[in-house]
Write an enzyme that holds these catalytic residues in place. Structure first.
Site, PDB file in Angstrom:
ATOM      1  N   ASP A  40       0.837  -1.199   0.000  1.00  0.00           N
ATOM      2  CA  ASP A  40       0.000   0.000   0.000  1.00  0.00           C
ATOM      3  C   ASP A  40       0.875   1.252   0.000  1.00  0.00           C
ATOM      4  O   ASP A  40       0.372   2.368  -0.126  1.00  0.00           O
ATOM      5  CB  ASP A  40      -0.994   0.001   1.157  1.00  0.00           C
ATOM      6  CG  ASP A  40      -0.342   0.044   2.532  1.00  0.00           C
ATOM      7  OD1 ASP A  40       0.896  -0.031   2.628  1.00  0.00           O
ATOM      8  OD2 ASP A  40      -1.093   0.143   3.531  1.00  0.00           O
ATOM      9  N   SER A  41       2.191   1.057   0.064  1.00  0.00           N
ATOM     10  CA  SER A  41       3.145   2.150  -0.176  1.00  0.00           C
ATOM     11  C   SER A  41       2.969   2.731  -1.573  1.00  0.00           C
ATOM     12  O   SER A  41       3.519   3.803  -1.870  1.00  0.00           O
ATOM     13  CB  SER A  41       4.582   1.655   0.006  1.00  0.00           C
ATOM     14  OG  SER A  41       4.809   0.469  -0.749  1.00  0.00           O
ATOM     15  N   ASP A  79      -0.680  -6.265  -0.184  1.00  0.00           N
ATOM     16  CA  ASP A  79      -1.007  -5.558   1.055  1.00  0.00           C
ATOM     17  C   ASP A  79      -2.514  -5.392   1.179  1.00  0.00           C
ATOM     18  O   ASP A  79      -3.197  -5.039   0.216  1.00  0.00           O
ATOM     19  CB  ASP A  79      -0.371  -4.163   1.036  1.00  0.00           C
ATOM     20  CG  ASP A  79       0.620  -3.964   2.164  1.00  0.00           C
ATOM     21  OD1 ASP A  79       0.562  -4.714   3.154  1.00  0.00           O
ATOM     22  OD2 ASP A  79       1.455  -3.061   2.048  1.00  0.00           O
ATOM     23  N   LYS A 109      -0.518  -9.437   3.070  1.00  0.00           N
ATOM     24  CA  LYS A 109       0.171  -8.880   4.239  1.00  0.00           C
ATOM     25  C   LYS A 109      -0.794  -7.992   5.000  1.00  0.00           C
ATOM     26  O   LYS A 109      -1.554  -7.225   4.387  1.00  0.00           O
ATOM     27  CB  LYS A 109       1.406  -8.081   3.842  1.00  0.00           C
ATOM     28  CG  LYS A 109       2.165  -7.519   5.071  1.00  0.00           C
ATOM     29  CD  LYS A 109       3.455  -6.815   4.672  1.00  0.00           C
ATOM     30  CE  LYS A 109       3.208  -5.450   4.079  1.00  0.00           C
ATOM     31  NZ  LYS A 109       2.580  -4.507   5.065  1.00  0.00           N
ATOM     32  N   GLU A 111      -1.088  -5.267   8.303  1.00  0.00           N
ATOM     33  CA  GLU A 111      -0.503  -4.488   9.402  1.00  0.00           C
ATOM     34  C   GLU A 111      -1.157  -4.964  10.695  1.00  0.00           C
ATOM     35  O   GLU A 111      -2.365  -4.825  10.875  1.00  0.00           O
ATOM     36  CB  GLU A 111      -0.710  -3.002   9.169  1.00  0.00           C
ATOM     37  CG  GLU A 111       0.099  -2.484   7.996  1.00  0.00           C
ATOM     38  CD  GLU A 111       0.220  -0.973   7.969  1.00  0.00           C
ATOM     39  OE1 GLU A 111      -0.228  -0.318   8.931  1.00  0.00           O
ATOM     40  OE2 GLU A 111       0.786  -0.450   6.983  1.00  0.00           O
ATOM     41  N   GLU A 178       9.203  -3.460  10.907  1.00  0.00           N
ATOM     42  CA  GLU A 178       9.544  -2.173  10.329  1.00  0.00           C
ATOM     43  C   GLU A 178       9.960  -1.164  11.381  1.00  0.00           C
ATOM     44  O   GLU A 178       9.241  -0.940  12.369  1.00  0.00           O
ATOM     45  CB  GLU A 178       8.358  -1.600   9.526  1.00  0.00           C
ATOM     46  CG  GLU A 178       8.672  -0.265   8.874  1.00  0.00           C
ATOM     47  CD  GLU A 178       7.620   0.206   7.887  1.00  0.00           C
ATOM     48  OE1 GLU A 178       7.768   1.331   7.364  1.00  0.00           O
ATOM     49  OE2 GLU A 178       6.656  -0.541   7.633  1.00  0.00           O
TER      50      GLU A 178
END
Length: 268
Positions: A40-41, A79, A109, A111, A178
């Site tokens: 999502d970057s 993501d 993935k 968070e 991270e």
């Protein structure tokens, strides 16, 4: 198809980069990178946003499908964007499943936090491989008050270790760490049987991940824990400027770039 679980048993660290389109994914895959993250970057790196928060499921699904079409060997991880998970478990599982079923991702993935342990368990139960993500979680930037290093005091460090173990027990196949202290990342790696992949977490993880823009030097800025291994922005700027100059001077196109159809001579 590569699996990160198998890679931990070998001698080489896991390599992981982001990609958001087919041409980039093809290069990353050809270079032998183990895992491609459709992060999502993309919000910051490709879509022009100031954060990852505006990224939608449609954004991730479309770009994951493009990456999956281009990647032949790398594991493709998609993501889960902000609010696509964690609000309702059934919706979270459905959204994750769509990224596998419709966009051909190999895994998702998430968070992670205390609220995602049981969700991770449920996703893995129905056949969705889950990569967990602890430490700095950019989707929580408003709660965290910025993109600051996490796990810097004893209580915070212990919470990350505990959550890492809980997600591994729930079935996560790998864990991204991270922007945490290197010694904390080393402790988590030592405690887990699943591989850890660090970004801004020092050398003591089982692998490393970077945003592609930072790794190849495509942006004007990169975070202090990153490194630019090329100057793609400079090369691209030179090429675009050379094209502009050639068009403006009449040097492009030439006869070799053109075709003349002889039986069209009477058009004028």
């Amino acid at each position: 198809m590569t699996t990160t679980r198998g890679l931990r048993e070998g001698d080489d660290p896991i390599t992981m980069l982001t990609a958001y389109d087919a041409p980039t994914a093809a290069v990353v895959d050809e270079a032998g990178i183990d895992v491609i993250l459709v992060g999502d970057s993309m919000g910051n790196a490709a879509l022009g946003y100031d954060s990852t928060l505006p990224v939608t499921m449609a954004d991730v699904e479309s770009r994951t499908a493009a990456v999956a079409r281009a990647a032949e060997d790398a594991l493709v991880v998609a993501d889960m964007p902000f609010l696509s998970f964690g609000v309702d478990e059934a919706e979270s599982v459905r959204n994750a499943g769509l990224l596998l079923k419709e966009a051909s991702a190999d895994a998702v993935k998430i968070e992670s936090g205390p609220h995602t342990v049981e969700m991770t368990r449920r996703m893995t139960e129905v056949g969705i491989p889950v990569m967990a993500h602890l430490g700095l979680t950019p989707q929580h930037v408003n709660r965290l008050g910025g993109y600051t290093r996490q796990g810097t005091d004893q209580d915070a460090a212990e919470e990350i270790i505990d959550l890492a173990g809980a997600h591994a027990e729930a079935g996560a196949f790998a864990l991204v760490l991270e922007h945490v202290p290197a010694n904390l990342a080393g402790a988590v790696t030592e405690a887990l049987e699943i591989p850890t992949i660090g970004i801004g977490a020092g050398p003591n993880c089982d692998g490393q991940v970077l945003v592609i823009n930072d790794a190849v030097g495509f942006g004007e800025w990169s975070p202090p824990f990153s490194e630019q291994f090329g100057d793609v922005r400079g090369e691209m700027l030179d090429a675009v400027a050379a094209y502009r100059d050639a068009v403006e001077s009449g040097a492009f196109p030439t006869e070799e770039h053109s075709h003349v159809q002889s039986d069209l001579d009477d058009l004028y």
